[in-house]
Design a protein around this motif. Structure first.
Motif, PDB file in Angstrom:
ATOM      1  N   SER A  75       0.953  -1.144  -0.206  1.00 15.38           N
ATOM      2  CA  SER A  75       0.121   0.075  -0.033  1.00 15.38           C
ATOM      3  C   SER A  75       1.009   1.260  -0.013  1.00 15.38           C
ATOM      4  CB  SER A  75      -0.789  -0.053   1.405  1.00 15.38           C
ATOM      5  OG  SER A  75      -1.454   1.216   1.337  1.00 15.38           O
ATOM      6  N   PHE A  76       0.563   2.037  -0.797  1.00 16.62           N
ATOM      7  CA  PHE A  76       1.645   3.408  -1.043  1.00 16.62           C
ATOM      8  C   PHE A  76       0.738   4.560  -0.463  1.00 16.62           C
ATOM      9  CE2 PHE A  76       4.637   1.057  -3.371  1.00 16.62           C
ATOM     10  CZ  PHE A  76       4.241   0.031  -4.145  1.00 16.62           C
ATOM     11  N   MET A  77      -0.438   4.268  -0.119  1.00 14.82           N
ATOM     12  CA  MET A  77      -1.204   5.401   0.388  1.00 14.82           C
ATOM     13  C   MET A  77      -2.059   5.228   1.626  1.00 14.82           C
ATOM     14  SD  MET A  77      -0.965   7.863  -1.992  1.00 14.82           S
ATOM     15  CE  MET A  77      -2.394   8.874  -1.754  1.00 14.82           C
ATOM     16  N   ALA A  78      -1.220   4.547   2.769  1.00 20.05           N
ATOM     17  CA  ALA A  78      -1.790   4.078   3.894  1.00 20.05           C
ATOM     18  C   ALA A  78      -2.346   5.306   4.597  1.00 20.05           C
ATOM     19  CB  ALA A  78      -0.601   3.297   4.643  1.00 20.05           C
ATOM     20  N   ASP A  79      -3.381   5.917   4.486  1.00 24.23           N
ATOM     21  CA  ASP A  79      -3.955   6.673   5.268  1.00 24.23           C
ATOM     22  C   ASP A  79      -4.964   6.475   6.533  1.00 24.23           C
ATOM     23  OD1 ASP A  79      -5.090   9.141   6.271  1.00 24.23           O
ATOM     24  OD2 ASP A  79      -5.333  10.116   4.099  1.00 24.23           O
TER      25      ASP A  79
ATOM     26  N   PHE B 117     -14.457   1.413  -2.245  1.00 21.56           N
ATOM     27  CA  PHE B 117     -14.291   2.888  -2.956  1.00 21.56           C
ATOM     28  C   PHE B 117     -13.121   3.658  -2.771  1.00 21.56           C
ATOM     29  CE2 PHE B 117     -18.686   1.461  -1.748  1.00 21.56           C
ATOM     30  CZ  PHE B 117     -19.393   1.525  -3.056  1.00 21.56           C
ATOM     31  N   ALA B 118     -12.586   3.324  -1.325  1.00 22.11           N
ATOM     32  CA  ALA B 118     -11.323   4.339  -1.081  1.00 22.11           C
ATOM     33  C   ALA B 118     -10.397   3.642  -2.103  1.00 22.11           C
ATOM     34  CB  ALA B 118     -10.911   3.925   0.138  1.00 22.11           C
ATOM     35  N   THR B 119     -10.089   2.477  -2.110  1.00 21.41           N
ATOM     36  CA  THR B 119      -8.935   1.668  -3.019  1.00 21.41           C
ATOM     37  C   THR B 119      -9.189   2.325  -4.266  1.00 21.41           C
ATOM     38  OG1 THR B 119     -10.061  -0.253  -3.469  1.00 21.41           O
ATOM     39  CG2 THR B 119      -8.523   0.076  -1.493  1.00 21.41           C
ATOM     40  N   ALA B 120     -10.291   2.380  -5.048  1.00 23.23           N
ATOM     41  CA  ALA B 120     -10.477   2.711  -6.287  1.00 23.23           C
ATOM     42  C   ALA B 120     -10.302   4.279  -6.393  1.00 23.23           C
ATOM     43  CB  ALA B 120     -12.209   2.643  -6.817  1.00 23.23           C
ATOM     44  N   ALA B 121     -10.727   5.154  -5.488  1.00 24.77           N
ATOM     45  CA  ALA B 121     -10.339   6.560  -5.560  1.00 24.77           C
ATOM     46  C   ALA B 121      -8.873   6.631  -5.485  1.00 24.77           C
ATOM     47  CB  ALA B 121     -10.935   7.391  -4.450  1.00 24.77           C
ATOM     48  N   ILE B 122      -8.149   6.050  -4.860  1.00 20.92           N
ATOM     49  CA  ILE B 122      -6.684   6.233  -4.564  1.00 20.92           C
ATOM     50  C   ILE B 122      -6.019   5.799  -6.008  1.00 20.92           C
ATOM     51  CG2 ILE B 122      -4.604   5.122  -3.637  1.00 20.92           C
ATOM     52  CD1 ILE B 122      -6.199   5.345  -0.965  1.00 20.92           C
ATOM     53  N   GLN B 123      -6.694   4.498  -6.636  1.00 21.92           N
ATOM     54  CA  GLN B 123      -6.026   3.995  -7.729  1.00 21.92           C
ATOM     55  C   GLN B 123      -6.311   5.031  -8.922  1.00 21.92           C
ATOM     56  OE1 GLN B 123      -7.931   2.850 -10.666  1.00 21.92           O
ATOM     57  NE2 GLN B 123      -5.787   2.420 -11.687  1.00 21.92           N
TER      58      GLN B 123
ATOM     59  N   GLU C 234      -3.391  -0.387  -7.997  1.00 19.35           N
ATOM     60  CA  GLU C 234      -4.363  -1.293  -8.935  1.00 19.35           C
ATOM     61  C   GLU C 234      -4.451  -2.692  -8.155  1.00 19.35           C
ATOM     62  OE1 GLU C 234      -5.097  -1.319 -12.711  1.00 19.35           O
ATOM     63  OE2 GLU C 234      -4.323   0.875 -13.098  1.00 19.35           O
ATOM     64  N   GLU C 235      -3.475  -3.260  -7.630  1.00 18.38           N
ATOM     65  CA  GLU C 235      -3.372  -4.662  -7.013  1.00 18.38           C
ATOM     66  C   GLU C 235      -4.162  -4.305  -5.596  1.00 18.38           C
ATOM     67  OE1 GLU C 235       0.661  -6.050  -7.135  1.00 18.38           O
ATOM     68  OE2 GLU C 235       0.254  -6.482  -9.206  1.00 18.38           O
ATOM     69  N   THR C 236      -4.028  -3.294  -4.944  1.00 17.38           N
ATOM     70  CA  THR C 236      -4.658  -3.279  -3.817  1.00 17.38           C
ATOM     71  C   THR C 236      -6.160  -3.198  -4.016  1.00 17.38           C
ATOM     72  OG1 THR C 236      -2.808  -1.930  -2.720  1.00 17.38           O
ATOM     73  CG2 THR C 236      -5.190  -1.521  -1.750  1.00 17.38           C
TER      74      THR C 236
END
Length: 119
Positions: free
Chosen positions: A23-27, A35-41, A88-90
């Motif tokens: 995870s490159f965006m661990a917030d 929904f969150a992972t799609a937004a980050i991707q 994308e994998e996340t």
């Protein structure tokens, strides 16, 4: 090619315990949902696309003619690309688990993909 999601050789990345993948965006303020992972991707993909035109211009130059800025753009592009792959994998993992697939079922999908396409 797509690797087994939980065994990517990205030692520099942090592992996210809930999915066991990079995870490159661990917030901690964002709930980890599809929904969150799609937004980050989507955000990471757009950042890479924005950088891609500058990358193409920089890499098109003869290596001896590249400025420090060109070299930074080239380096940054590949970092952004790797982050997008991880994102994308996340996103894939989160959506698959949200749809009810087990880690074993997801692994079988990845294995089938790798067999068919030589991953």
């Amino acid at each position: 090619m797509l690797q087994e999601i939980w065994s990517l050789p990205m030692a520099f990345s942090a592992a996210r315990s809930d999915y066991g993948i990079p995870s490159f965006m661990a917030d901690p303020t964002i709930r980890q949902t599809p929904f969150a992972t799609a937004a980050i991707q989507n955000k990471e993909q757009q950042e890479r696309l924005d950088l891609e035109a500058a990358y193409h211009l920089a890499v098109a130059k003869k290596p001896a003619d590249r400025s420090n800025e060109d070299l930074n753009i080239i380096s940054k592009y590949f970092k952004e690309y790797l982050e997008e792959i991880g994102s994308e994998e996340t996103d894939f993992q989160a959506k698959a688990q949200d749809a009810g697939l087990t880690k074993q079922e997801i692994k079988e999908l990845v294995d089938d993909y790798n067999k068919e396409l030589g991953g």
